[in-house]
Write a protein that holds these residues in place. Structure first.
Motif, PDB file in Angstrom:
ATOM      1  N   ILE A  45      28.145  38.630  29.222  1.00 34.57           N
ATOM      2  CA  ILE A  45      27.880  38.211  30.612  1.00 34.57           C
ATOM      3  C   ILE A  45      28.119  39.331  31.615  1.00 34.57           C
ATOM      4  CG2 ILE A  45      28.308  35.781  30.108  1.00 34.57           C
ATOM      5  CD1 ILE A  45      31.074  36.107  31.504  1.00 34.57           C
ATOM      6  N   GLY A  46      28.401  40.528  31.126  1.00 30.18           N
ATOM      7  CA  GLY A  46      28.565  41.673  32.008  1.00 30.18           C
ATOM      8  C   GLY A  46      29.994  41.976  32.407  1.00 30.18           C
ATOM      9  N   MET A  47      30.963  41.222  31.867  1.00 26.80           N
ATOM     10  CA  MET A  47      32.375  41.465  32.194  1.00 26.80           C
ATOM     11  C   MET A  47      33.051  42.285  31.098  1.00 26.80           C
ATOM     12  SD  MET A  47      33.851  37.956  33.932  1.00 26.80           S
ATOM     13  CE  MET A  47      35.420  38.716  34.383  1.00 26.80           C
ATOM     14  N   ASP A  48      32.409  43.375  30.692  1.00 28.84           N
ATOM     15  CA  ASP A  48      33.008  44.218  29.666  1.00 28.84           C
ATOM     16  C   ASP A  48      34.205  44.972  30.242  1.00 28.84           C
ATOM     17  OD1 ASP A  48      31.873  46.234  31.210  1.00 28.84           O
ATOM     18  OD2 ASP A  48      30.382  46.793  29.706  1.00 28.84           O
ATOM     19  N   ASP A  49      34.896  45.741  29.412  1.00 32.11           N
ATOM     20  CA  ASP A  49      36.111  46.424  29.832  1.00 32.11           C
ATOM     21  C   ASP A  49      35.872  47.320  31.044  1.00 32.11           C
ATOM     22  OD1 ASP A  49      38.943  47.174  29.396  1.00 32.11           O
ATOM     23  OD2 ASP A  49      38.080  49.139  28.915  1.00 32.11           O
ATOM     24  N   TRP A  51      33.575  47.089  33.385  1.00 32.19           N
ATOM     25  CA  TRP A  51      33.336  46.266  34.588  1.00 32.19           C
ATOM     26  C   TRP A  51      34.644  45.672  35.096  1.00 32.19           C
ATOM     27  CZ3 TRP A  51      34.073  41.443  36.533  1.00 32.19           C
ATOM     28  CH2 TRP A  51      33.314  41.084  37.647  1.00 32.19           C
ATOM     29  N   ARG A  52      35.461  45.157  34.161  1.00 33.65           N
ATOM     30  CA  ARG A  52      36.739  44.558  34.569  1.00 33.65           C
ATOM     31  C   ARG A  52      37.620  45.582  35.269  1.00 33.65           C
ATOM     32  NH1 ARG A  52      36.301  42.430  29.313  1.00 33.65           N
ATOM     33  NH2 ARG A  52      38.059  43.693  28.599  1.00 33.65           N
ATOM     34  N   ASN A 116      38.745  32.802  35.955  1.00 31.31           N
ATOM     35  CA  ASN A 116      38.470  34.132  36.464  1.00 31.31           C
ATOM     36  C   ASN A 116      39.626  34.572  37.360  1.00 31.31           C
ATOM     37  OD1 ASN A 116      36.629  36.361  36.735  1.00 31.31           O
ATOM     38  ND2 ASN A 116      36.280  35.692  38.832  1.00 31.31           N
ATOM     39  N   ILE A 117      40.095  35.818  37.174  1.00 29.72           N
ATOM     40  CA  ILE A 117      41.282  36.307  37.875  1.00 29.72           C
ATOM     41  C   ILE A 117      40.994  37.612  38.609  1.00 29.72           C
ATOM     42  CG2 ILE A 117      43.631  37.227  37.521  1.00 29.72           C
ATOM     43  CD1 ILE A 117      43.510  34.224  37.103  1.00 29.72           C
ATOM     44  N   ASP A 118      41.425  37.648  39.867  1.00 31.50           N
ATOM     45  CA  ASP A 118      41.445  38.877  40.664  1.00 31.50           C
ATOM     46  C   ASP A 118      42.826  39.496  40.422  1.00 31.50           C
ATOM     47  OD1 ASP A 118      41.889  40.784  42.662  1.00 31.50           O
ATOM     48  OD2 ASP A 118      40.734  39.671  44.148  1.00 31.50           O
ATOM     49  N   MET A 119      42.859  40.657  39.814  1.00 33.13           N
ATOM     50  CA  MET A 119      44.121  41.269  39.415  1.00 33.13           C
ATOM     51  C   MET A 119      44.937  41.797  40.589  1.00 33.13           C
ATOM     52  SD  MET A 119      44.468  40.711  36.273  1.00 33.13           S
ATOM     53  CE  MET A 119      45.820  41.814  35.873  1.00 33.13           C
ATOM     54  N   SER A 120      44.401  41.840  41.806  1.00 34.30           N
ATOM     55  CA  SER A 120      45.180  42.320  42.947  1.00 34.30           C
ATOM     56  C   SER A 120      46.291  41.355  43.312  1.00 34.30           C
ATOM     57  CB  SER A 120      44.279  42.558  44.164  1.00 34.30           C
ATOM     58  OG  SER A 120      43.776  41.327  44.669  1.00 34.30           O
ATOM     59  N   GLY A 121      46.212  40.096  42.852  1.00 32.14           N
ATOM     60  CA  GLY A 121      47.219  39.090  43.167  1.00 32.14           C
ATOM     61  C   GLY A 121      48.337  39.028  42.157  1.00 32.14           C
ATOM     62  N   PRO A 122      48.106  38.728  40.919  1.00 36.47           N
ATOM     63  CA  PRO A 122      46.831  38.167  40.455  1.00 36.47           C
ATOM     64  C   PRO A 122      46.680  36.723  40.923  1.00 36.47           C
ATOM     65  CG  PRO A 122      48.404  38.212  38.649  1.00 36.47           C
ATOM     66  CD  PRO A 122      49.096  38.837  39.836  1.00 36.47           C
ATOM     67  N   HIS A 123      45.421  36.340  41.136  1.00 35.96           N
ATOM     68  CA  HIS A 123      45.119  34.968  41.546  1.00 35.96           C
ATOM     69  C   HIS A 123      43.703  34.620  41.110  1.00 35.96           C
ATOM     70  CE1 HIS A 123      42.641  36.511  44.871  1.00 35.96           C
ATOM     71  NE2 HIS A 123      43.608  37.398  45.041  1.00 35.96           N
ATOM     72  N   SER A 124      43.464  33.330  40.957  1.00 37.41           N
ATOM     73  CA  SER A 124      42.133  32.892  40.550  1.00 37.41           C
ATOM     74  C   SER A 124      41.151  33.157  41.684  1.00 37.41           C
ATOM     75  CB  SER A 124      42.135  31.412  40.174  1.00 37.41           C
ATOM     76  OG  SER A 124      42.453  30.611  41.291  1.00 37.41           O
ATOM     77  N   THR A 125      39.925  33.406  41.292  1.00 44.13           N
ATOM     78  CA  THR A 125      38.895  33.734  42.273  1.00 44.13           C
ATOM     79  C   THR A 125      37.532  33.336  41.714  1.00 44.13           C
ATOM     80  OG1 THR A 125      38.117  35.510  43.739  1.00 44.13           O
ATOM     81  CG2 THR A 125      38.473  36.097  41.436  1.00 44.13           C
ATOM     82  N   PRO A 126      36.557  33.086  42.573  1.00 42.58           N
ATOM     83  CA  PRO A 126      35.215  32.731  42.075  1.00 42.58           C
ATOM     84  C   PRO A 126      34.600  33.853  41.241  1.00 42.58           C
ATOM     85  CG  PRO A 126      35.430  32.112  44.376  1.00 42.58           C
ATOM     86  CD  PRO A 126      36.647  32.946  44.033  1.00 42.58           C
ATOM     87  N   VAL A 131      27.777  37.611  37.279  1.00 42.11           N
ATOM     88  CA  VAL A 131      28.442  36.948  36.155  1.00 42.11           C
ATOM     89  C   VAL A 131      28.114  35.461  36.186  1.00 42.11           C
ATOM     90  CG1 VAL A 131      30.704  36.317  35.208  1.00 42.11           C
ATOM     91  CG2 VAL A 131      30.270  38.673  35.975  1.00 42.11           C
ATOM     92  N   ARG A 132      28.166  34.862  37.373  1.00 46.07           N
ATOM     93  CA  ARG A 132      27.874  33.426  37.507  1.00 46.07           C
ATOM     94  C   ARG A 132      26.432  33.120  37.089  1.00 46.07           C
ATOM     95  NH1 ARG A 132      30.022  28.430  39.585  1.00 46.07           N
ATOM     96  NH2 ARG A 132      28.379  26.997  38.952  1.00 46.07           N
TER      97      ARG A 132
END
Length: 167
Positions: A45-49, A51-52, A116-126, A131-132
């Protein structure tokens, strides 16, 4: 992303060091195989290492339910096919099925809920828009089919009904 690329998503050969004291695949290694299939889905889905890392995003597993259906020994080649059962703005409901590469019998299944996680928090994010789009395409691939056998099960023992006696 190729929408028809979900079967099989991952293949591996069961290693002797993955066996338990009964000579069968240890329960921890079933999860390892399913985890590698999830990683392959992320790549798809395009979320390879890369991209992450570039986007500061990742996926956490919230829940996993594994069913062990048949014993698996060393040297057996297995494959995992996967299905997106559902998703929302931040979460993904995924179903993996492990089979022998040379046969049709299902050896084990894993049903997972990912976020799905935004690592700056970390917190969930859309989910990121591209990817969607890929996830929506994968969900639609099997949307017309019934849920796979075992999906949505919970762990329980049948409880005897309480008897009511008058006193």
């Amino acid at each position: 992303m190729q929408a028809d690329a979900l079967e099989p998503l991952h293949r591996t050969v069961i290693r002797p060091e993955w066996l338990d004291y009964n000579g069968h695949l240890n329960e921890a290694y079933y999860l390892l195989v399913f985890s590698h299939a999830t990683d392959a889905l992320l790549d798809l889905i395009g979320m390879d290492d890369a991209w992450r890392r570039a986007n500061g995003m990742t996926v956490y597993t919230l829940e996993t339910h594994i069913r062990y259906l048949h014993e698996v020994g060393a040297g057996v080649e297995v494959q995992v096919d996967s299905r997106v059962l559902g998703l929302d703005a931040k979460r993904l409901h995924l179903f993996h099925r492990m089979k022998r590469s040379d046969g049709a019998a299902t050896l084990a299944t894993a049903e997972m809920l990912l976020v799905n996680i935004d690592m700056s928090g970390p917190h969930s994010t859309p989910w990121a828009a591209p990817v969607r789009v890929c996830l929506d395409r994968l969900r639609e691939l099997h949307a017309h089919q019934a849920l796979p056998d075992g999906a949505g099960r919970s762990i329980s023992l049948d409880r005897p009904k309480k008897s009511h006696t008058g006193s």
